[in-house]
Scaffold this motif. Structure first.
Motif, PDB file in Angstrom:
ATOM      1  N   GLY B  11       0.826  -1.202   0.000  1.00  0.00           N
ATOM      2  CA  GLY B  11       0.000   0.000   0.000  1.00  0.00           C
ATOM      3  C   GLY B  11       0.856   1.246   0.000  1.00  0.00           C
ATOM      4  N   GLY B  12       0.761   2.040  -1.071  1.00  0.00           N
ATOM      5  CA  GLY B  12       1.578   3.243  -1.213  1.00  0.00           C
ATOM      6  C   GLY B  12       0.800   4.510  -0.996  1.00  0.00           C
ATOM      7  N   GLY B  13      -0.017   4.548   0.057  1.00  0.00           N
ATOM      8  CA  GLY B  13      -0.715   5.770   0.465  1.00  0.00           C
ATOM      9  C   GLY B  13       0.104   6.484   1.528  1.00  0.00           C
ATOM     10  N   PRO B  14      -0.507   7.452   2.207  1.00  0.00           N
ATOM     11  CA  PRO B  14       0.225   8.241   3.209  1.00  0.00           C
ATOM     12  C   PRO B  14       0.940   7.373   4.252  1.00  0.00           C
ATOM     13  N   ALA B  15       0.279   6.356   4.796  1.00  0.00           N
ATOM     14  CA  ALA B  15       0.900   5.543   5.852  1.00  0.00           C
ATOM     15  C   ALA B  15       2.057   4.723   5.293  1.00  0.00           C
ATOM     16  N   GLY B  16       1.809   4.041   4.186  1.00  0.00           N
ATOM     17  CA  GLY B  16       2.833   3.170   3.605  1.00  0.00           C
ATOM     18  C   GLY B  16       4.043   3.953   3.157  1.00  0.00           C
ATOM     19  N   LEU B  17       3.818   5.105   2.527  1.00  0.00           N
ATOM     20  CA  LEU B  17       4.935   5.906   2.026  1.00  0.00           C
ATOM     21  C   LEU B  17       5.752   6.492   3.172  1.00  0.00           C
ATOM     22  N   THR B  18       5.046   6.993   4.190  1.00  0.00           N
ATOM     23  CA  THR B  18       5.745   7.571   5.345  1.00  0.00           C
ATOM     24  C   THR B  18       6.631   6.517   6.005  1.00  0.00           C
ATOM     25  N   ARG B  68      10.514  11.823  -2.399  1.00  0.00           N
ATOM     26  CA  ARG B  68      11.467  11.505  -1.310  1.00  0.00           C
ATOM     27  C   ARG B  68      11.586  10.000  -1.127  1.00  0.00           C
ATOM     28  N   VAL B  69      10.453   9.303  -1.256  1.00  0.00           N
ATOM     29  CA  VAL B  69      10.467   7.837  -1.107  1.00  0.00           C
ATOM     30  C   VAL B  69      11.358   7.224  -2.193  1.00  0.00           C
ATOM     31  N   THR B 315      -0.680   8.920   8.686  1.00  0.00           N
ATOM     32  CA  THR B 315       0.737   9.262   8.571  1.00  0.00           C
ATOM     33  C   THR B 315       1.461   8.982   9.894  1.00  0.00           C
ATOM     34  N   ALA B 316       0.834   9.381  10.980  1.00  0.00           N
ATOM     35  CA  ALA B 316       1.443   9.146  12.294  1.00  0.00           C
ATOM     36  C   ALA B 316       1.585   7.648  12.570  1.00  0.00           C
ATOM     37  N   ARG B 317       0.589   6.899  12.173  1.00  0.00           N
ATOM     38  CA  ARG B 317       0.664   5.451  12.388  1.00  0.00           C
ATOM     39  C   ARG B 317       1.742   4.825  11.517  1.00  0.00           C
TER      40      ARG B 317
END
Lengths: 379, 467
Positions: B11-18, B68-69, B315-317
């Motif tokens: 999963g490349g959404g906010p959580a996965g990318l962060t 950045r990723v 994102t925090a998670r």
């Protein structure tokens, strides 16, 4: 105070439902218990094939081959009963007798087809052995590795998700009482009467029929009967729906394979491949290795499948016996305690339903079952 | 081919990318898999290049995160559908964009599979032109294409407001927003005054834009039915409290209805991680600690898949999960993640509390649902059929009802109808103790090409050595 019945059926799978229907229709008071929702284990997860020509002798991973010649008179009798089933139950169970091919790829397998053809003739089942080209002419979807195929016009399919509910509904119309989510906790016998405690219910009857599928042994043990059963879990696979492309059942004589297109349009791929786990407390987990093996075999025999997408895989239990032969009869030393199970129970459903009725009434069975009784599995 | 990495992120959404960025910056080998053609997930959905050139990027912070990723050396496998798990219980099975099989093993797995939209059926929801708000948003963000010319948004939850604003920006006439609850009773501007929550301020901002455009927000209102021939042409609304009594009919050429989101937990469940049934939603939610660690030592869940909470919490998670995974794999002590996550989770709960709970909505709406309503659109199963089977032979069991009606058996595997079918079953008969509350996860997670399976079987037979 306990309720009474003439017959208590433990397990509302296809065998329990068929027996309940036959017995209730004959005017007896029937009580059916199931540990969960009816028809949700092997009877709901099975392929739904009606096997009339001789079956292949081993599932992948199966230790002992079954005696497929011995099956044939039983298959023939079951086939006759299937023919009138929808009329009898007054509903559609998506019964289709489109005929079936059993294919062979190697010279040894071709010989087996011819052997089997002779046994079938002896049992009065009409089959025909075709060479590879003749088979491909009859079913152009067959692939180039098919060296021969036997054809039986009586092979078919019925939707297992319709058969058990239809039997149960018919049984209920004849007065049977069905209680789901009532696991049997105790079975005792006193003065010739069985007393069964299931969930919050206690019922007494002179006859108990244990058709609990993978739990058959456990239920028998409650009555002090030790039976050697060897339940396993196998799995099935379904493609997405496609327009009608194939009306036949296709099986393999030497490997675990059955393929057919069902009424909804999905192509079902099975063949008794083992699931990853047998989980009798929940849902058995499918095996990806079995999925890949079964699908690869199916594509080899029916190359058009490679253009489809696989939708779903599921697993369910099979109430297998150590010798892979059916189990049906009265337990010696336990008068009125009848058992039925074993492989191919879906095909045999109507036959075992009628057989159990006769046994419950103390009448002779419609087919010879003298070698299929529980004696051989008692420990 | 077997890809071996320190960490696999699905999963490349906010959580996965962060998470992937943090893990790669710490020196681990990381692969991110996403079924979409571009990274970003739903929130940071990338516009098509032609769209970006003409119209710009609606969320440039998403582009910067993706850059950045990539710069951090994360292997990005887009267009990869993870459809199953091998029998070893840890090798992920995927198909690449060309349909070739890919097997991947990580010392650690992070599942950031996001969410899907919660639907509640109504008569006519199978008409073309009826979609979810998320689909309208997707079409706008990726292709700068409006879902229709004259649109009603309906359902419940804060998401309806930004979607309405997106549509307005595209020149769509938003005829109105039907919100099942009454979250804006005090007036949207007043919400900004609530202490702290940035999200509420954000909502108030959307509200101001909608007010300027004179878009009515009908609170306490639900869809009674949609009508139309080849396409939806009108929607009839009712009061939530009396969902069978028509209040107004609005002409539309598109209708977007959604009741928030449900965690996407198929892979979590296929991997054998414990899930629990959420009482308020009926959803299966992974059991995790604050850092996202599941009942399996080697599997974390982050983002909306761990529980719905919006982009900031996701994102925090993602960050907390990365820190915890780093601690496990490198022995470096993990900072305590709990405070920021707890604070964000409180905000999420605060926002959520403004809206009716999905369970309450079901209890209100389902009894009014006419028998002929399609409950399962894939298999064309009506609410009446589901009710009859659930109350009859299936004895209140969800899976037996599925088996006997085919509801939930189609290509969507029950994602669209599962929530409502489960509700119909519960409504029709008391659930037996042994019954399952949600449809089980199945292999494949999504339909997979048999050609892909065949290639994988050939690889398996040939080159598959011990791990």
């Amino acid at each position: 105070m306990s309720a009474t019945a003439d017959v208590i059926v433990v397990g509302a799978g296809v065998l329990g439902a068929a027996a309940a229907y036959r017995i209730a229709r004959a005017g007896h008071r029937v009580r059916v218990f199931d540990r969960s929702a009816p028809g949700r284990e092997g009877s709901g997860t099975t392929a739904g094939n009606l096997h009339v020509q001789a079956v292949h002798t081993r599932r992948p991973g199966q230790a002992v081959p079954l005696d497929s010649a011995r099956f044939l008179p039983l298959q023939r009798a079951a086939s006759d009963l299937w023919a009138g089933l929808e009329e009898e139950l007054e509903t559609s169970v998506e019964l289709r007798r489109g005929g079936g091919f059993t294919v062979a790829e190697t010279p040894g397998q071709c010989r087996e087809l011819h052997d089997k053809h002779r046994w079938e003739a002896d049992a009065g089942i009409k089959t025909e052995v075709l060479d590879g080209d003749a088979a491909r002419a009859a079913l152009p979807l067959l692939g180039p590795t098919v060296a021969a195929a036997s054809w039986c016009e009586l092979d078919g399919y019925a939707n297992p998700l319709k058969v058990t509910p239809a039997y149960l509904a018919a049984a209920i119309r004849y007065g049977a009482e069905v209680t789901p989510f009532a696991p049997v906790r105790g079975i005792t016998r006193d003065a010739g009467i069985w007393r069964v405690t299931a969930g919050a219910h206690t019922v007494e009857a002179p006859v108990v029929i244990d058709v609990a599928g993978p739990w058959l042994g456990e239920v028998a043990a409650l009555a002090g009967i030790r039976l050697r059963m060897t339940p396993v879990a196998i799995q099935m696979h379904a493609t997405v729906r496609v327009p009608p492309v194939m009306s036949h059942l296709v099986q393999h004589i030497g490997e675990g394979l059955s393929v057919k297109q069902v009424t909804a349009g999905n192509v079902l791929i099975g063949g008794g491949w083992p699931a990853r786990t047998l989980d009798l407390a929940g849902r058995s987990a499918t095996s990806t290795a079995s999925l890949l093996g079964n699908v690869a075999l199916a594509v080899r025999i029916l190359p058009f499948l490679t253009r489809l997408r696989l939708l779903r895989a599921w697993a369910g239990p099979l109430a297998a016996t150590p010798d892979e032969m059916p189990l049906i009869g009265e337990v010696p030393g336990a008068p009125g305690f009848l058992v039925a199970g074993g492989t191919y129970a879906f095909t045999f459903g109507p036959l075992w339903g009628e057989t159990l009725r006769r046994l419950a009434e103390g009448a002779p069975p419609p087919v010879d079952i003298s070698d299929l009784g529980p004696e051989r599995l008692l420990t | 081919m077997i890809v071996e990495r320190d960490v696999l992120v699905v999963g490349g959404g906010p959580a996965g990318l962060t998470a992937a960025l943090r893990l790669a910056q710490a020196g681990l080998t990381v692969t991110v898999l996403d079924e979409q053609a571009e990274l970003g997930g739903q929130y940071y959905r990338r516009p098509a290049p032609e769209v970006a050139a003409l119209w710009g990027d609606h969320r440039p912070e998403g582009r910067r995160l993706v850059e950045r990723v990539r710069a951090a050396g994360v292997e990005c496998r887009t267009g990869h559908l993870v459809w199953g798990v091998a029998d070893d219980g840890r090798t992920l099975l995927a198909a690449d964009p060309a349909g070739r099989p890919v097997r991947l093993r990580g010392r650690h797995l992070l599942l950031a599979t996001g969410a899907y939209e919660r639907a509640i059926p109504f008569p006519g929801w199978q008409l073309p032109g009826v979609t979810t708000p998320g689909f309208a948003q997707h079409l706008a963000a990726a292709d700068h294409t409006p879902i229709g010319d004259r649109v009603v948004l309906a359902g419940s939850g804060p998401f309806l407001l930004p979607v309405a604003c997106t549509l307005l920006a595209l020149g769509v006439r938003v005829a109105g927003i039907a919100e099942a609850g009454t979250p804006y009773r005090a007036g949207l501007r007043a919400l900004g005054a609530v202490r702290h929550p940035a999200r509420l301020r954000e909502l108030a901002g959307y509200g101001a834009r909608l007010a300027r455009a004179r878009v009515p927000i009908w609170q306490g209102t639900v869809v009674l039915r949609a009508d139309g021939g080849d396409r939806v042409s009108a929607v009839t609304l009712a009061a939530t409290a009396r969902p069978a009594v028509p209040v107004r009919t609005v002409e539309v050429d598109a209708l977007c209805v959604g009741y928030g989101f449900r965690p996407q937990t198929d892979l979590v469940r296929l991997l054998g991680c414990a899930v629990r049934a959420d009482a308020a939603t009926g959803d299966a939610v992974p059991v995790t600690d604050p850092a996202g660690r599941t009942s399996r030592e080697d599997v974390h869940v982050a983002g909306e898949a761990a529980g719905i909470g919006g982009v900031h919490l996701a994102t925090a998670r993602g960050r907390a999960a990365a820190d915890d995974i780093l601690a496990r794999l490198t022995g470096r002590p993990a900072p305590r993640p709990a405070r920021r996550i707890r604070r964000l989770a409180r905000f999420a709960a605060l926002t959520e509390a403004l809206y009716p709970s999905p369970a309450d909505l079901l209890a209100t709406l389902l009894p009014a649902l006419p028998e002929h309503t399609m409950a399962c659109r894939c298999e064309a199963v009506t609410a009446g059929e589901v009710r009859a089977v659930a109350a009859g032979p299936a004895a209140g069991d969800l899976n037996a009802t599925k088996a006997w009606t085919r509801a939930g058996m189609g290509p969507c595997q029950g994602r669209a109808c599962g929530f409502a079918v489960a509700g119909l079953v519960r409504e029709a008969a008391p659930a037996p103790a042994a019954a399952t509350p949600v449809f089980p996860a199945r292999t494949p997670v999504r339909p997979v090409e048999i050609a892909t399976l065949l290639d994988l079987a050939a690889e398996d037979a040939g080159t598959d050595g011990p791990a």
